[in-house]
Design a protein around this motif. Structure first.
Motif, PDB file in Angstrom:
ATOM      1  N   ILE A  82       0.865  -1.182   0.000  1.00 29.15           N
ATOM      2  CA  ILE A  82       0.000   0.000   0.000  1.00 29.15           C
ATOM      3  C   ILE A  82       0.904   1.235   0.000  1.00 29.15           C
ATOM      4  O   ILE A  82       2.125   1.105   0.034  1.00 29.15           O
ATOM      5  CB  ILE A  82      -0.953   0.018   1.221  1.00 29.15           C
ATOM      6  CG1 ILE A  82      -0.175  -0.026   2.538  1.00 29.15           C
ATOM      7  CG2 ILE A  82      -1.944  -1.134   1.149  1.00 29.15           C
ATOM      8  CD1 ILE A  82      -1.044   0.076   3.783  1.00 29.15           C
TER       9      ILE A  82
ATOM     10  N   THR B  91      -1.283   5.955   3.006  1.00 35.17           N
ATOM     11  CA  THR B  91      -2.307   5.140   3.653  1.00 35.17           C
ATOM     12  C   THR B  91      -1.886   4.811   5.083  1.00 35.17           C
ATOM     13  O   THR B  91      -2.700   4.896   6.012  1.00 35.17           O
ATOM     14  CB  THR B  91      -2.568   3.843   2.856  1.00 35.17           C
ATOM     15  OG1 THR B  91      -2.993   4.192   1.541  1.00 35.17           O
ATOM     16  CG2 THR B  91      -3.626   2.977   3.529  1.00 35.17           C
TER      17      THR B  91
ATOM     18  N   TYR C 174      -8.372   7.222   8.563  1.00 34.34           N
ATOM     19  CA  TYR C 174      -8.782   6.163   7.638  1.00 34.34           C
ATOM     20  C   TYR C 174      -8.794   4.848   8.387  1.00 34.34           C
ATOM     21  O   TYR C 174      -7.838   4.515   9.087  1.00 34.34           O
ATOM     22  CB  TYR C 174      -7.794   6.097   6.469  1.00 34.34           C
ATOM     23  CG  TYR C 174      -8.006   4.940   5.528  1.00 34.34           C
ATOM     24  CD1 TYR C 174      -9.063   4.931   4.628  1.00 34.34           C
ATOM     25  CD2 TYR C 174      -7.141   3.848   5.533  1.00 34.34           C
ATOM     26  CE1 TYR C 174      -9.252   3.857   3.766  1.00 34.34           C
ATOM     27  CE2 TYR C 174      -7.324   2.780   4.672  1.00 34.34           C
ATOM     28  CZ  TYR C 174      -8.382   2.801   3.792  1.00 34.34           C
ATOM     29  OH  TYR C 174      -8.574   1.746   2.939  1.00 34.34           O
TER      30      TYR C 174
ATOM     31  N   PRO D 266      -8.755   0.860   7.933  1.00 34.89           N
ATOM     32  CA  PRO D 266      -8.402  -0.082   6.871  1.00 34.89           C
ATOM     33  C   PRO D 266      -9.526  -1.076   6.602  1.00 34.89           C
ATOM     34  O   PRO D 266     -10.368  -1.327   7.470  1.00 34.89           O
ATOM     35  CB  PRO D 266      -7.175  -0.797   7.438  1.00 34.89           C
ATOM     36  CG  PRO D 266      -7.334  -0.714   8.909  1.00 34.89           C
ATOM     37  CD  PRO D 266      -7.998   0.624   9.156  1.00 34.89           C
TER      38      PRO D 266
END
Length: 64
Positions: free
Chosen positions: A25, A29, A38, A40
């Motif tokens: 990734i 991220t 965020y 996952p």
């Protein structure tokens, strides 16, 4: 959702780039997960848990 990703990454002496490469990734991220901007996917959470030899619950802490 809180997480211990930064703590575990530091424990294993991984940079964000190292971890991103191992998980396939982007570094952005990793940064977003660490800053709790965020959450996952379940697949990615399992990959992270496997990499750190931990359960998902040990890394990601759900809070209502």
């Amino acid at each position: 959702m809180k997480n211990r990703l930064k703590e575990l990454r530091a424990r294993d002496d991984f940079t964000q780039a190292d971890l991103a490469q191992k998980l396939d990734i982007t570094r952005q991220t990793i940064l977003a997960i660490e800053k709790q901007k965020y959450n996952p996917s379940l697949v990615l959470a399992f990959k992270i848990a496997k990499l750190f030899n931990s359960s998902i619950e040990e890394i990601f802490i759900y809070e209502e």
